[in-house]
Design a protein around this motif. Structure first.
Motif, PDB file in Angstrom:
ATOM      1  N   GLY A 166       2.074   6.874  -6.755  1.00 10.84           N
ATOM      2  CA  GLY A 166       1.100   7.918  -7.068  1.00 10.84           C
ATOM      3  C   GLY A 166       1.668   9.310  -6.873  1.00 10.84           C
ATOM      4  N   ARG A 167       2.442   9.501  -5.823  1.00 16.93           N
ATOM      5  CA  ARG A 167       3.051  10.819  -5.576  1.00 16.93           C
ATOM      6  C   ARG A 167       4.095  11.151  -6.640  1.00 16.93           C
ATOM      7  NH1 ARG A 167       3.298   8.659  -0.113  1.00 16.93           N
ATOM      8  NH2 ARG A 167       1.543   9.453   1.100  1.00 16.93           N
ATOM      9  N   TYR A 219       0.828  -1.201   0.000  1.00 16.51           N
ATOM     10  CA  TYR A 219       0.000   0.000   0.000  1.00 16.51           C
ATOM     11  C   TYR A 219       0.868   1.259   0.000  1.00 16.51           C
ATOM     12  CZ  TYR A 219      -4.001  -3.011   1.169  1.00 16.51           C
ATOM     13  OH  TYR A 219      -4.979  -3.984   1.169  1.00 16.51           O
ATOM     14  N   ASP A 220       1.927   1.241   0.807  1.00 15.34           N
ATOM     15  CA  ASP A 220       2.811   2.405   0.880  1.00 15.34           C
ATOM     16  C   ASP A 220       3.571   2.613  -0.432  1.00 15.34           C
ATOM     17  OD1 ASP A 220       2.039   2.965   3.478  1.00 15.34           O
ATOM     18  OD2 ASP A 220       3.698   1.829   4.385  1.00 15.34           O
ATOM     19  N   SER A 243       4.016   5.820 -12.804  1.00 18.16           N
ATOM     20  CA  SER A 243       5.024   6.673 -12.175  1.00 18.16           C
ATOM     21  C   SER A 243       6.224   6.911 -13.081  1.00 18.16           C
ATOM     22  CB  SER A 243       5.487   6.050 -10.854  1.00 18.16           C
ATOM     23  OG  SER A 243       6.113   4.800 -11.067  1.00 18.16           O
ATOM     24  N   HIS A 255       9.604  10.220  -1.579  1.00 17.95           N
ATOM     25  CA  HIS A 255       8.142  10.279  -1.714  1.00 17.95           C
ATOM     26  C   HIS A 255       7.420   9.268  -0.829  1.00 17.95           C
ATOM     27  CE1 HIS A 255       9.461  12.335  -5.379  1.00 17.95           C
ATOM     28  NE2 HIS A 255       8.238  12.824  -5.516  1.00 17.95           N
ATOM     29  N   TRP A 261       2.457   1.742  -3.397  1.00 19.12           N
ATOM     30  CA  TRP A 261       1.490   2.252  -4.369  1.00 19.12           C
ATOM     31  C   TRP A 261       1.287   3.759  -4.195  1.00 19.12           C
ATOM     32  CZ3 TRP A 261      -2.785  -2.078  -3.688  1.00 19.12           C
ATOM     33  CH2 TRP A 261      -2.258  -3.289  -4.134  1.00 19.12           C
ATOM     34  N   SER A 262       1.143   4.190  -2.943  1.00 19.22           N
ATOM     35  CA  SER A 262       0.956   5.622  -2.706  1.00 19.22           C
ATOM     36  C   SER A 262       2.220   6.400  -3.099  1.00 19.22           C
ATOM     37  CB  SER A 262       0.613   5.877  -1.238  1.00 19.22           C
ATOM     38  OG  SER A 262       1.689   5.522  -0.383  1.00 19.22           O
ATOM     39  N   THR A 263       3.380   5.790  -2.919  1.00 16.01           N
ATOM     40  CA  THR A 263       4.632   6.423  -3.347  1.00 16.01           C
ATOM     41  C   THR A 263       4.646   6.616  -4.857  1.00 16.01           C
ATOM     42  OG1 THR A 263       5.828   5.407  -1.500  1.00 16.01           O
ATOM     43  CG2 THR A 263       7.134   6.181  -3.363  1.00 16.01           C
TER      44      THR A 263
END
Length: 463
Positions: free
Chosen positions: A305-306, A298-299, A363, A328, A301-303
C-alpha cells in the motif's frame, strides 16, 4: 550382439504435428500434468524460473500462433480480446514507467505469459466439450499423483517440517514451494466434484460419476495434511459456489457427509487430528492473535500500500516490489519464512512479494493495472456463473478458487502455469453460454433429438 532400435515411420512423424495443430487440447492437458515433474532445489530469489510445464505452455502458444498465421482463426470475441489486451497495455505502461525498466522486462514477459498468452492459447484449444473434459481430467490426474505422494509423506513422516515434525505434505514440490501441492490437489478435487455432478441424471455415465466422487473424497485427506489454511478456505468457498449452482440441496448433504467423514478420520482414526485441529482453530485468530506468518502478510500488504501511494497511476513497475520492500516495510517484518525438509535441510525463504495478487498488481502496476485485472476477473466470473453443470461449472469452481486464493497469495512457483489454464477454461465458459433446457413438443420431437443437433460439434460449441 548389436541392439537394434526400431525406426519410426516418417509418415507417422509427418502426420503427428499437423494432428496436434488441429487439436491442441492434449498439449494443454500435458502442460497440467508436467507440473508434477520435480524441479529440484531452486533459488527462489532468481529472476526467472523455467519449468517443464512452462515449456509445454509455450509450445501450446507457438502452435496457436502457427494456426493464426495459416489463417485458421479461432472464434474469439472482441470483448475477450479487449480484456486480454488491457492486461498487456497495463503491464507495458508499468514497465516503461518503472523505477528500473531493465529489471521490469522479465516481469512484463511473465505477466503476459501467465495472464494473456497461455490463457488465450488454452481458450483456442478448447473447441468442444471433449477438449474441456480432457483438460479437466488432467487436473484430476495431477491431483491424484500429488495426493498419493503427499499422503505417503504424512504417514511416513517424510514431508516438510510442521511444528517440528516432518509431516507436512508437499508432494513432489519440496519445502521451498510449500503451497504448490495443496493448490494442485484443490484444483483436482474441484474438477472431480464438478465432473461427477455433470454425470447425474438420465444419460450420465454412472461409472465416471462414481470414479470422480471417489477421487474427490480421497483428495480431501492430502489437502487436510498439507496444513494450508489458504487452500482450505479457497476450496471450501469454491465448493460452496459449485454446489449452490449445481443443486442447493447437495450443499446441505455434502456438509453433513463432510462433517461425518471428518469425525471418522480425525476423531476415530486420528489421521492428522491434532495438527488439523490446531490449524483450523488458528483461522479464527488471524485478527485477534495472528501467528508470525499471518503478521508478516499484514506487514507485506501495508508495504504494498505504501509503494502504491508513491506510484499511484502506473505503479512502481513489475518486479519492483522486492526492490522497494525494505524501504517501505515496518521494522517488525521478518527477513523470511522458515522451511525445512530432509532434502534441503533448514532454509529461510525470502519474502519477495506481498502474498496478495491484488496488492501486488496495485503496487507494481497502479490504478491502470488493477482496473485491467478487475475487468478481466469480473467478466470471467459473471460469464461462468451462467453455468449450472458440465465443464462450465468446473471452470466456475476453479476460477472462484483462484480469485479467493489471490486474497492471500500471488503468482510464483511451479504451479503458476495452472492459473493460466484455469483462466483459459474460464474464458471458454464465459464466451459460450449454456444450452437452455428444451421445452415444448417441437424440442422433444425426432428433429431435435437426431444426430444433427446432438453431435459433438453442436454440443461442444454451445457448452
Amino acid at each position: 550382439m548389436a541392439l537394434t532400435v526400431p525406426a519410426l515411420h516418417r509418415p507417422a512423424l509427418r502426420g503427428a504435428l499437423p494432428a496436434l495443430a488441429r487439436r491442441t487440447s492434449p498439449l494443454a492437458a500435458v502442460t497440467v500434468l508436467l507440473v508434477c515433474v520435480p524441479t529440484g532445489d531452486k533459488d527462489v530469489a532468481a529472476a526467472v524460473h523455467v519449468t517443464a510445464a512452462d515449456l509445454a505452455s509455450l509450445a501450446l502458444v507457438a502452435l496457436t500462433a502457427l494456426d493464426l498465421l495459416r489463417g485458421r482463426l479461432p472464434v474469439i470475441s472482441r470483448t475477450t480480446c479487449a480484456l486480454f489486451g488491457a492486461i498487456v497495455v497495463a503491464a507495458a505502461v508499468a514497465t516503461v514507467g518503472s523505477i528500473d525498466p531493465a529489471a521490469s522486462v522479465t516481469g512484463f514477459v511473465r505477466l503476459t505469459q501467465v495472464f494473456v498468452l497461455v490463457p488465450a492459447a488454452v481458450l483456442c484449444s478448447l473447441r468442444d466439450r471433449t477438449d474441456q473434459r480432457l483438460v479437466l481430467g488432467s487436473f484430476v490426474l495431477a491431483a491424484l499423483i500429488q495426493g498419493v505422494v503427499g499422503a505417503k509423506q504424512y504417514l511416513t513422516h517424510t514431508g516438510a517440517s510442521y511444528t517440528g515434525q516432518p509431516i507436512r505434505a508437499v508432494g513432489t514440490f519440496g519445502a521451498l514451494d510449500i503451497m504448490a501441492m495443496s493448490s494442485v490437489v484443490s484444483y483436482g478435487l474441484l474438477a472431480a466434484l464438478a465432473l461427477g455432478l455433470g454425470e447425474r441424471g438420465p444419460g450420465g455415465d454412472a461409472r465416471l460419476r462414481r470414479a470422480m466422487f471417489a477421487a474427490a473424497a480421497f483428495l480431501v485427506f492430502p489437502l487436510a495434511v498439507s496444513f494450508s489454511r489458504g487452500s482450505w478456505i479457497a476450496t471450501g468457498l469454491a465448493a460452496t459456489v459449485l454446489l449452490l449452482r449445481a443443486d442447493a440441496r447437495l450443499l446441505v448433504r455434502g456438509a453433513v457427509l463432510g462433517l461425518a467423514a471428518a469425525v471418522v478420520l480425525v476423531g476415530g482414526l486420528g489421521l492428522g487430528g491434532s495438527g488439523v485441529t490446531k490449524r483450523l482453530s488458528s483461522i479464527g485468530s488471524v485478527s485477534a492473535a495472528p501467528d508470525q506468518s499471518v503478521s508478516d502478510r499484514y506487514d507485506l500488504w501495508s508495504t504494498a500500500g505504501r509503494i502504491w501511494q508513491d506510484h499511484p497511476v502506473h505503479g512502481a513497475g513489475p518486479k519492483a516490489f522486492q526492490q522497494l520492500r525494505d524501504s517501505h516495510a515496518p521494522l517488525r517484518l521478518s527477513s523470511g519464512s522458515d522451511t525445512a525438509d530432509s532434502t534441503i535441510g533448514f532454509q529461510r525463504e525470502p519474502l519477495l512479494s506481498p502474498h496478495d495478487m491484488y496488492f501486488l498488481v496495485l503496487s507494481e502496476q497502479g490504478l491502470i493495472g488493477i482496473t485491467a485485472y478487475a475487468a478481466l476477473f469480473l467478466t470471467l466470473l459473471i460469464g461462468c456463473l451462467r453455468h449450472r453443470r458440465g465443464p462450465g461449472l468446473a471452470a466456475l469452481a476453479l476460477l472462484t478458487w483462484v480469485l479467493v486464493d489471490f486474497l492471500y497469495a500471488d503468482i510464483g512457483g511451479a504451479t503458476t502455469v495452472l492459473t493460466s489454464v484455469v483462466l483459459g477454461l474460464a474464458a471458454r465458459a464465459a464466451a459460450h453460454p449454456p444450452v437452455p433446457p428444451a421445452t415444448g413438443p417441437t424440442s422433444t420431437g425426432p428433429t431435435t433429438t437426431g444426430p444433427t443437433t446432438t453431435g459433438p460439434t453442436t454440443t461442444g460449441a454451445a457448452r
